[in-house]
Design an enzyme around this catalytic site. Structure first.
Site, PDB file in Angstrom:
ATOM      1  CG  HIS A 136      -1.768   1.227   1.338  1.00 45.15           C
ATOM      2  ND1 HIS A 136      -2.718   1.550   0.396  1.00 45.15           N
ATOM      3  CD2 HIS A 136      -1.815   2.213   2.267  1.00 45.15           C
ATOM      4  CE1 HIS A 136      -3.319   2.666   0.745  1.00 45.15           C
ATOM      5  NE2 HIS A 136      -2.789   3.101   1.879  1.00 45.15           N
ATOM      6  CE  LYS A 175      -0.686   6.182   1.101  1.00 48.14           C
ATOM      7  NZ  LYS A 175      -1.704   6.495   2.139  1.00 48.14           N
ATOM      8  CG  ASP A 211      -4.921   2.288  -3.412  1.00 46.57           C
ATOM      9  OD1 ASP A 211      -4.848   2.669  -2.229  1.00 46.57           O
ATOM     10  OD2 ASP A 211      -5.666   1.369  -3.782  1.00 46.57           O
ATOM     11  NE  ARG A 251      15.169  18.985  15.812  1.00 40.12           N
ATOM     12  CZ  ARG A 251      15.165  20.000  16.668  1.00 40.12           C
ATOM     13  NH1 ARG A 251      14.980  19.781  17.958  1.00 40.12           N
ATOM     14  NH2 ARG A 251      15.372  21.231  16.234  1.00 40.12           N
TER      15      ARG A 251
END
Length: 341
Positions: free
Chosen positions: A140, A161, A179, A245
């Site tokens: 997916h 997405k 998808d 980060r």
């Protein structure tokens, strides 16, 4: 996973010529990517004969067959033409032996040819069959080509997405699948992805529906398949969640036998995900070429710490010198004068 490939598809995709059996191309199927070079069989050794494989005859096999008698060669070719044999392929634009054509006609086996050398046509057929017969998984996500890198965008349903993929397409990148993404292992280090036939070139945008990317943006906006180089996972931003980060928190996702790098990007109102994914793609490419911004930051930080340490040590040394000089001055002031002695 495709269980078999028709000989007709092999002919079309590897550009083979048909010497005999054009009417049987769709009836014959190939269930293995292994190609057989029947050298031992020409000598009469049939203890193990992989009849289900494509039988490839090159210069060596054809040259050897020319030294055999008609009866002997016809007998050998008859044994090689089994009902399960998909086809014979003759390389280097050589003429197939008449005995092979005669035996193939009896079992309705196509005889094919190629102008390519044996090694080249062997490689072409093997690559094509491995791609078609490889085990597949359905994932997916959305697969896009960004700066030549295959990026699989994953995340929960409704996180954005497809909208991000649409923005990337508008910025000049290409869509492979939306998808559902079918992935398969091409070799030990390569994972390939493409779209199911029913979803090819289509993109679903909530509120609009399904759009055809190729129709709206042109053929340059789509690709049929690409290598999966990087997985970018979109996650909802929360204060409690911890995100990388410094760029040294890359993980790997194990798919089949391939480890694919994965990074997680927090989704928050106001963030331009398309630009962030573009930057991630360029940074990933830079790292692949040997440049790592995190290492540069670490090196700069270490240099700064070293300089600060040296400055601190210098300041401490100067303070000690000043204290020593002050102590000497105070000591001299406390000594009695000669007149007072």
């Amino acid at each position: 996973m495709t269980e078999s490939v028709s000989v007709a598809d092999l002919v079309t995709n590897t550009r083979l010529d048909v010497y005999y059996g054009k009417e049987y191309l769709n009836d014959k199927s190939i269930s293995t990517s292994d190609i057989s070079r029947p050298g031992l069989e020409l000598t009469g050794f049939f203890n193990y004969y992989p009849a289900k494989r494509i039988q490839l005859l090159g210069i060596t096999e054809i040259s050897y067959s020319k030294g055999m008698t008609h009866e002997r060669l016809l007998d050998v070719m008859g044994k090689m033409c089994q009902p399960s044999t998909p086809a014979f392929v003759v390389s280097t634009q050589l003429d197939p032996p008449d005995e092979l054509l005669e035996a193939a006609k009896n079992e309705h086996i196509p005889v094919l040819g190629s102008k390519l050398t044996t090694s080249r046509i062997l490689s072409n057929m093997t690559n094509y069959l491995e791609d078609k017969l490889a085990e597949r998984k359905s994932l997916h996500g959305v697969l896009v080509d960004v700066y030549g890198l295959g990026i699989l965008i994953t995340g929960d349903s409704g996180i954005g997405k497809s909208e991000t993929a649409l923005e990337l397409v508008k910025r000049g990148h290409r869509l492979i699948a939306d998808d559902r993404v079918e992935v398969y292992q091409q070799d030990e280090q390569t994972l390939m992805g493409n779209a199911p036939a029913i979803l090819r070139h289509l993109l679903e945008i909530r509120g609009i529906g399904i759009i055809d990317v190729m129709t709206l943006f042109g053929t340059g906006a789509v690709r049929s398949q690409t290598k999966v180089d990087l997985i970018i996972h979109l996650a909802n931003y929360t204060k409690e969640a911890k995100f990388d980060r410094l760029g040294n928190g890359t993980q790997n996702v194990h798919i089949f036998d391939v480890d694919v790098p994965k990074i997680t990007i927090p989704v928050k109102t106001g963030r331009n995900l398309a630009i962030i994914i573009e930057a991630a793609a360029m940074n990933f490419r830079a790292q692949s070429m040997g440049y790592d911004a995190t290492e540069t930051f670490d090196r700069n930080l270490n240099n700064l710490i070293k300089v600060n340490s040296q400055n601190d040590a210098k300041e401490k040394a100067e303070e000690q010198t000043v204290k020593k000089e002050n102590k000497n001055i105070i000591g001299d002031d406390q000594k009695p004068a000669d007149s007072e002695k």
